[in-house]
Design an enzyme around this catalytic site. Structure first.
Site, PDB file in Angstrom:
ATOM      1  N   GLY A  46       0.824  -1.196   0.000  1.00  0.00           N
ATOM      2  CA  GLY A  46       0.000   0.000   0.000  1.00  0.00           C
ATOM      3  C   GLY A  46       0.858   1.245   0.000  1.00  0.00           C
ATOM      4  N   GLN A  51       2.946   9.975   1.425  1.00  0.00           N
ATOM      5  CA  GLN A  51       4.246   9.292   1.325  1.00  0.00           C
ATOM      6  C   GLN A  51       5.025   9.698   0.085  1.00  0.00           C
ATOM      7  OE1 GLN A  51       2.472   5.198   2.153  1.00  0.00           O
ATOM      8  NE2 GLN A  51       4.468   5.040   3.156  1.00  0.00           N
ATOM      9  N   CYS A  92       6.170  -0.303   7.079  1.00  0.00           N
ATOM     10  CA  CYS A  92       5.778   0.868   6.286  1.00  0.00           C
ATOM     11  C   CYS A  92       6.950   1.293   5.412  1.00  0.00           C
ATOM     12  CB  CYS A  92       5.403   2.006   7.237  1.00  0.00           C
ATOM     13  SG  CYS A  92       4.936   3.521   6.385  1.00  0.00           S
ATOM     14  N   LEU A  93       6.643   1.640   4.160  1.00  0.00           N
ATOM     15  CA  LEU A  93       7.707   2.069   3.242  1.00  0.00           C
ATOM     16  C   LEU A  93       8.402   3.334   3.734  1.00  0.00           C
ATOM     17  CD1 LEU A  93       5.789   1.469  -0.115  1.00  0.00           C
ATOM     18  CD2 LEU A  93       7.694   0.104   0.783  1.00  0.00           C
ATOM     19  N   HIS A 134      -3.961   0.799   7.632  1.00  0.00           N
ATOM     20  CA  HIS A 134      -2.640   1.434   7.670  1.00  0.00           C
ATOM     21  C   HIS A 134      -2.589   2.649   6.732  1.00  0.00           C
ATOM     22  CE1 HIS A 134       1.922   1.175   7.777  1.00  0.00           C
ATOM     23  NE2 HIS A 134       1.709   1.938   6.729  1.00  0.00           N
ATOM     24  N   GLU A 135      -3.077   2.454   5.499  1.00  0.00           N
ATOM     25  CA  GLU A 135      -3.002   3.548   4.525  1.00  0.00           C
ATOM     26  C   GLU A 135      -3.936   4.697   4.891  1.00  0.00           C
ATOM     27  OE1 GLU A 135      -0.496   3.496   2.719  1.00  0.00           O
ATOM     28  OE2 GLU A 135      -0.091   1.371   3.026  1.00  0.00           O
ATOM     29  N   HIS A 138      -2.426   7.014   7.363  1.00  0.00           N
ATOM     30  CA  HIS A 138      -1.489   7.989   6.788  1.00  0.00           C
ATOM     31  C   HIS A 138      -2.201   9.306   6.456  1.00  0.00           C
ATOM     32  CE1 HIS A 138       2.440   6.144   6.250  1.00  0.00           C
ATOM     33  NE2 HIS A 138       1.907   5.035   5.764  1.00  0.00           N
TER      34      HIS A 138
HETATM   35 NI    NI Z   1       2.862   3.209   5.612  1.00  0.00          NI
END
Ligand code: NI
Length: 168
Positions: A46, A51, A92-93, A134-135, A138
């Site tokens: 995701g 991000q 998480c990226l 999670h997304e 953000h």
């Molecule tokens: Ni993330």
């Protein structure tokens, strides 16, 4: 399409609330296309607009439960129903090489708009439910480490990586 740079924790763009998308224009489409390319190149499941440095309510989630693992685009998403509970590792990226144990609903239903502004609903279970939660976090400026009961140790992370290697 173009790859965009993924912002890392410490950048304040990740702690801000995102604005609602009101124009479903070519600029939004370009953002979503770039996010898709960036996500597919990243190995994640995701990606949220902040991000890539854009404070707009837009996220992508790869539905790993569906055949072909489609990338779902969610504009102005909200969770309208949740069911059950799961507890498991989450990463998480924007926080590379760190994982934490996070509780999430087992199943969620999300209402969102597509890139043309049409409303739709989508359900996610397991990893996909986790990714939706999670997304969407953000978009409120919340990173998973804030929700984590604890972070994984170096040893636990190595085990997790080994399991993922086996699955590939
Ligand atoms: Ni993330």
């Amino acid at each position: 399409m173009a790859l965009r740079n993924i912002v890392k924790k410490g950048d304040e763009v990740l702690t801000k609330k995102c604005r609602v998308v009101t124009d479903f224009n070519p600029r939004l489409h370009k953002l979503l296309d770039d996010m898709k390319e960036t996500l597919l190149a990243s190995g994640g499941v995701g990606l949220a607009a902040p991000q890539v440095g854009v404070l707009r309510q837009a996220v992508l989630v790869i539905d790993t439960n569906q055949e072909g693992e489609p990338v779902i685009e969610l504009v102005n998403p909200e969770i309208i129903a949740r069911e059950g509970e799961q507890e498991g590792p989450e990463g998480c990226l924007s926080i590379p090489n760190l994982w934490g144990i996070v509780k999430r609903p087992q199943k969620v239903r999300v209402r969102a708009q597509d890139r043309n502004g049409e409303f739709f609903e989508v359900e996610g279970e397991g990893l996909t439910a986790r990714a939706f939660c999670h997304e969407l976090d953000h978009l409120s400026g919340v990173l998973f480490d804030l929700r984590a009961e604890r972070m994984l140790t170096q040893e636990e992370m190595e085990e997790l990586y080994a399991e993922q290697q086996e699955e590939e």
